[in-house]
Design a protein around this motif. Structure first.
Motif, PDB file in Angstrom:
ATOM      1  N   LYS A 186      -3.225   3.572  -1.422  1.00 53.25           N
ATOM      2  CA  LYS A 186      -1.871   3.897  -1.903  1.00 53.25           C
ATOM      3  C   LYS A 186      -1.616   3.280  -3.278  1.00 53.25           C
ATOM      4  O   LYS A 186      -0.990   3.882  -4.125  1.00 53.25           O
ATOM      5  CB  LYS A 186      -0.828   3.403  -0.900  1.00 53.25           C
ATOM      6  CG  LYS A 186      -0.797   4.230   0.375  1.00 53.25           C
ATOM      7  CD  LYS A 186       0.390   3.876   1.254  1.00 53.25           C
ATOM      8  CE  LYS A 186       0.274   4.602   2.590  1.00 53.25           C
ATOM      9  NZ  LYS A 186       1.341   4.237   3.528  1.00 53.25           N
ATOM     10  N   GLY A 187      -2.113   2.054  -3.506  1.00 51.31           N
ATOM     11  CA  GLY A 187      -1.875   1.361  -4.784  1.00 51.31           C
ATOM     12  C   GLY A 187      -1.063   0.110  -4.532  1.00 51.31           C
ATOM     13  O   GLY A 187      -0.042   0.156  -3.839  1.00 51.31           O
ATOM     14  N   LYS A 200       8.268   5.426  -1.310  1.00 55.68           N
ATOM     15  CA  LYS A 200       7.154   5.259  -0.354  1.00 55.68           C
ATOM     16  C   LYS A 200       6.820   6.577   0.335  1.00 55.68           C
ATOM     17  O   LYS A 200       5.656   6.929   0.509  1.00 55.68           O
ATOM     18  CB  LYS A 200       7.513   4.173   0.675  1.00 55.68           C
ATOM     19  CG  LYS A 200       6.419   4.017   1.713  1.00 55.68           C
ATOM     20  CD  LYS A 200       6.601   2.810   2.575  1.00 55.68           C
ATOM     21  CE  LYS A 200       5.788   2.889   3.854  1.00 55.68           C
ATOM     22  NZ  LYS A 200       4.502   3.559   3.802  1.00 55.68           N
ATOM     23  N   THR A 229      -6.555   2.967   4.335  1.00 53.10           N
ATOM     24  CA  THR A 229      -5.146   2.758   4.674  1.00 53.10           C
ATOM     25  C   THR A 229      -5.041   2.232   6.104  1.00 53.10           C
ATOM     26  O   THR A 229      -5.935   2.475   6.922  1.00 53.10           O
ATOM     27  CB  THR A 229      -4.343   4.069   4.550  1.00 53.10           C
ATOM     28  OG1 THR A 229      -2.975   3.817   4.888  1.00 53.10           O
ATOM     29  CG2 THR A 229      -4.870   5.187   5.447  1.00 53.10           C
ATOM     30  N   HIS A 230      -3.925   1.515   6.368  1.00 55.26           N
ATOM     31  CA  HIS A 230      -3.635   1.069   7.738  1.00 55.26           C
ATOM     32  C   HIS A 230      -2.525   1.915   8.333  1.00 55.26           C
ATOM     33  O   HIS A 230      -2.016   1.607   9.400  1.00 55.26           O
ATOM     34  CB  HIS A 230      -3.184  -0.397   7.742  1.00 55.26           C
ATOM     35  CG  HIS A 230      -4.043  -1.278   6.894  1.00 55.26           C
ATOM     36  ND1 HIS A 230      -3.779  -1.511   5.563  1.00 55.26           N
ATOM     37  CD2 HIS A 230      -5.181  -1.934   7.177  1.00 55.26           C
ATOM     38  CE1 HIS A 230      -4.725  -2.290   5.063  1.00 55.26           C
ATOM     39  NE2 HIS A 230      -5.583  -2.563   6.014  1.00 55.26           N
ATOM     40  N   GLU A 295       2.959  -5.953   0.520  1.00 53.77           N
ATOM     41  CA  GLU A 295       2.751  -4.723   1.292  1.00 53.77           C
ATOM     42  C   GLU A 295       3.560  -4.748   2.586  1.00 53.77           C
ATOM     43  O   GLU A 295       3.928  -3.714   3.115  1.00 53.77           O
ATOM     44  CB  GLU A 295       1.265  -4.591   1.657  1.00 53.77           C
ATOM     45  CG  GLU A 295       0.426  -4.062   0.517  1.00 53.77           C
ATOM     46  CD  GLU A 295      -1.034  -4.450   0.671  1.00 53.77           C
ATOM     47  OE1 GLU A 295      -1.772  -4.259  -0.297  1.00 53.77           O
ATOM     48  OE2 GLU A 295      -1.429  -4.958   1.732  1.00 53.77           O
TER      49      GLU A 295
HETATM   50  C1  LIG Z   1     -10.354  -1.137   1.866  1.00 54.79           C
HETATM   51  C2  LIG Z   1      -9.185  -1.265   0.939  1.00 54.79           C
HETATM   52  C3  LIG Z   1      -9.408  -1.345  -0.421  1.00 54.79           C
HETATM   53  C4  LIG Z   1      -8.325  -1.445  -1.305  1.00 54.79           C
HETATM   54  N1  LIG Z   1      -8.556  -1.464  -2.655  1.00 54.79           N
HETATM   55  C5  LIG Z   1      -7.516  -1.379  -3.513  1.00 54.79           C
HETATM   56  C6  LIG Z   1      -7.721  -1.244  -4.909  1.00 54.79           C
HETATM   57  O1  LIG Z   1      -8.862  -1.234  -5.413  1.00 54.79           O
HETATM   58  N2  LIG Z   1      -6.628  -1.113  -5.704  1.00 54.79           N
HETATM   59  C7  LIG Z   1      -5.343  -1.113  -5.203  1.00 54.79           C
HETATM   60  O2  LIG Z   1      -4.390  -0.950  -5.975  1.00 54.79           O
HETATM   61  N3  LIG Z   1      -5.126  -1.300  -3.886  1.00 54.79           N
HETATM   62  C8  LIG Z   1      -6.165  -1.422  -3.033  1.00 54.79           C
HETATM   63  N4  LIG Z   1      -5.925  -1.560  -1.691  1.00 54.79           N
HETATM   64  C9  LIG Z   1      -4.557  -1.850  -1.203  1.00 54.79           C
HETATM   65  C10 LIG Z   1      -3.734  -0.568  -1.027  1.00 54.79           C
HETATM   66  O3  LIG Z   1      -3.386  -0.027  -2.272  1.00 54.79           O
HETATM   67  C11 LIG Z   1      -2.441  -0.853  -0.237  1.00 54.79           C
HETATM   68  O4  LIG Z   1      -1.650  -1.740  -0.963  1.00 54.79           O
HETATM   69  C12 LIG Z   1      -2.659  -1.416   1.150  1.00 54.79           C
HETATM   70  O5  LIG Z   1      -3.740  -0.811   1.788  1.00 54.79           O
HETATM   71  C13 LIG Z   1      -1.405  -1.213   2.032  1.00 54.79           C
HETATM   72  O6  LIG Z   1      -1.107   0.134   2.138  1.00 54.79           O
HETATM   73  P1  LIG Z   1      -1.374   1.011   3.463  1.00 54.79           P
HETATM   74  O7  LIG Z   1      -2.111   2.222   3.024  1.00 54.79           O
HETATM   75  O8  LIG Z   1      -2.019   0.226   4.502  1.00 54.79           O
HETATM   76  O9  LIG Z   1       0.047   1.554   3.866  1.00 54.79           O
HETATM   77  P2  LIG Z   1       1.451   0.797   4.176  1.00 54.79           P
HETATM   78  O10 LIG Z   1       2.443   1.904   4.288  1.00 54.79           O
HETATM   79  O11 LIG Z   1       1.678  -0.254   3.164  1.00 54.79           O
HETATM   80  O12 LIG Z   1       1.168   0.155   5.564  1.00 54.79           O
HETATM   81  C14 LIG Z   1       1.040   0.889   6.755  1.00 54.79           C
HETATM   82  C15 LIG Z   1       1.106  -0.090   7.912  1.00 54.79           C
HETATM   83  O13 LIG Z   1      -0.047  -0.928   7.891  1.00 54.79           O
HETATM   84  C16 LIG Z   1       0.280  -2.276   8.169  1.00 54.79           C
HETATM   85  N5  LIG Z   1       0.029  -3.096   6.968  1.00 54.79           N
HETATM   86  C17 LIG Z   1      -0.205  -2.668   5.706  1.00 54.79           C
HETATM   87  N6  LIG Z   1      -0.406  -3.713   4.881  1.00 54.79           N
HETATM   88  C18 LIG Z   1      -0.277  -4.816   5.639  1.00 54.79           C
HETATM   89  C19 LIG Z   1      -0.359  -6.196   5.362  1.00 54.79           C
HETATM   90  N7  LIG Z   1      -0.608  -6.667   4.136  1.00 54.79           N
HETATM   91  N8  LIG Z   1      -0.163  -7.053   6.391  1.00 54.79           N
HETATM   92  C20 LIG Z   1       0.085  -6.618   7.655  1.00 54.79           C
HETATM   93  N9  LIG Z   1       0.170  -5.310   7.970  1.00 54.79           N
HETATM   94  C21 LIG Z   1      -0.004  -4.425   6.977  1.00 54.79           C
HETATM   95  C22 LIG Z   1       1.750  -2.271   8.542  1.00 54.79           C
HETATM   96  O14 LIG Z   1       1.869  -2.078   9.936  1.00 54.79           O
HETATM   97  C23 LIG Z   1       2.294  -1.069   7.815  1.00 54.79           C
HETATM   98  O15 LIG Z   1       3.447  -0.550   8.413  1.00 54.79           O
HETATM   99  C24 LIG Z   1      -6.997  -1.470  -0.792  1.00 54.79           C
HETATM  100  C25 LIG Z   1      -6.782  -1.371   0.582  1.00 54.79           C
HETATM  101  C26 LIG Z   1      -7.841  -1.259   1.449  1.00 54.79           C
HETATM  102  C27 LIG Z   1      -7.562  -1.130   2.916  1.00 54.79           C
END
Ligand SMILES: Cc1cc2nc3c(=O)[nH]c(=O)nc-3n(C[C@H](O)[C@H](O)[C@H](O)COP(=O)(O)OP(=O)(O)OC[C@H]3O[C@@H](n4cnc5c(N)ncnc54)[C@H](O)[C@@H]3O)c2cc1C
Length: 310
Positions: A186-187, A200, A229-230, A295
């Motif tokens: 997502k970023g 969002k 993503t989670h 996040e």
């Molecule tokens: C393998 C990997 C590589 C990545 N590489 C980069 C990169 O190179 N550049 C970049 O800008 N970003 C990177 N990210 C981070 C990404 O941009 C997001 O900020 C991050 O993954 C949270 O977004 P989400 O997709 O999980 O969705 P969200 O909508 O933020 O989260 C969805 C659900 O996941 C859970 N969750 C998410 N984050 C957390 C947390 N920190 N703690 C606890 N629960 C959480 C919560 O239950 C939340 O409701 C990476 C993420 C992953 C998984």
């Protein structure tokens, strides 16, 4: 974007906090939730356990925006040594790097050379892919330029792309044209509205729209595409879309972070999807950790609970 997220992202760049917060014991304790330890050995041990459960790792050493180019050489040496250690332990772990850790702010040529050395060793010793993280928007153009040059020489090079950027949809065309392996996220940075989508809901929609194009790419060309993503709703939609277009589950890869949604990661692996866990380690975890808190601001309570435990 919530106020708390903005404050946490601003704190991630604050110099005073960067120097002081990592010394506080309760924060050090809380950060362990997101990283197996500060050393590569701790990451290797954790990776060996998860690999046995069908979840291989992606390693990334924490530390970004180094201040002297000599530090970039040390990071390069660290990763070259990490490749040996992964091979010796017979793990299938991959490596993902931040270019600002490899001297990007000082010399683009030097950081490209360091990447070349790492990707060459990965190709020969591990035979898997080397990934480049995507950082804040100031670096995007230069990161793409470096990526295309590296990819031209080393086919086993993949790139992270961010769904919150307006430009990513157009970038996909160029990246598809070189058959790039891509990791969609997502970023994680604080970006202005002219550069990034700030709602969002709209970021999530764009993530899905980009995923649809990526799934089709895998279906027709077999290109490796990763959905990092989670977000369980998004994961369910991607799985559904893959079914609709007839993409087998073994060709669908998800990546998540160490310490987040571990049971979901295990379930997906058991269900036959590819899953990798990104394991960050190292001493310079402050800005990275603040982005993890941003996040999910509810994580701040976890930090506060650790004060009480003192
Ligand atoms: C393998 C990997 C590589 C990545 N590489 C980069 C990169 O190179 N550049 C970049 O800008 N970003 C990177 N990210 C981070 C990404 O941009 C997001 O900020 C991050 O993954 C949270 O977004 P989400 O997709 O999980 O969705 P969200 O909508 O933020 O989260 C969805 C659900 O996941 C859970 N969750 C998410 N984050 C957390 C947390 N920190 N703690 C606890 N629960 C959480 C919560 O239950 C939340 O409701 C990476 C993420 C992953 C998984």
């Amino acid at each position: 974007m919530t106020l708390t997220r903005n404050i946490l992202l601003l704190m991630s760049k604050n110099h005073w906090m960067k120097n002081h917060v990592p010394r506080w014991k309760f924060v050090r304790r809380a950060v362990r939730r997101f990283m197996p330890g500060e050393t590569i050995e701790a990451a290797l041990d954790a990776a060996a356990g998860y690999e046995r459960e069908g979840i291989p790792a992606v390693f990334t050493k924490l530390g970004e925006n180094i201040t002297q180019i000599e530090q970039a050489e040390q990071v390069r040496d660290h990763y070259l040594d990490a490749v040996d250690k992964i091979a010796e332990r017979r793990l299938t772990a991959e490596i993902s790097v931040k270019l600002t850790q490899l001297g990007f702010d000082h010399s683009v040529d030097a950081s490209r050379e360091y990447c070349r050395e790492i990707v060459c060793k990965i190709k020969n010793r591990l035979g898997n892919e080397f990934f480049i993280d995507m950082e804040g928007s100031a670096y995007i153009r230069r990161t793409l330029d470096l990526y295309f040059r590296l990819k031209d020489e080393w086919d086993n090079t993949g790139l992270c792309i961010q769904a919150y950027l307006h430009r990513t949809e157009a970038d996909l065309d160029d990246l598809f044209s070189v058959n790039a392996s891509l990791r969609l996220v997502k970023g994680a940075y604080k970006e202005p509205a002219d550069i990034a989508i700030t709602s969002k809901r709209k970021v999530d929609e764009n993530f899905f729209a980009l995923s649809q194009r990526m799934l089709t790419r895998t279906k027709h060309h077999g290109t490796r595409m990763i959905y990092a993503t989670h977000d369980e709703k998004l994961i369910a939609r991607i799985i559904e879309e893959a079914k609709i277009i007839g993409l087998p589950r073994e060709q669908l890869e998800f990546q998540m972070l160490y310490g987040i949604k571990t049971s979901l990661q295990k379930q997906l692996a058991r269900d036959g999807y590819k899953v990798r866990m990104l394991m960050a380690y190292g001493e310079s975890w402050y800005p990275w950790y603040m982005r993890r808190l941003a996040e999910r601001p509810a994580n701040v309570w976890f930090v506060i609970k650790n004060v009480v435990k003192q």
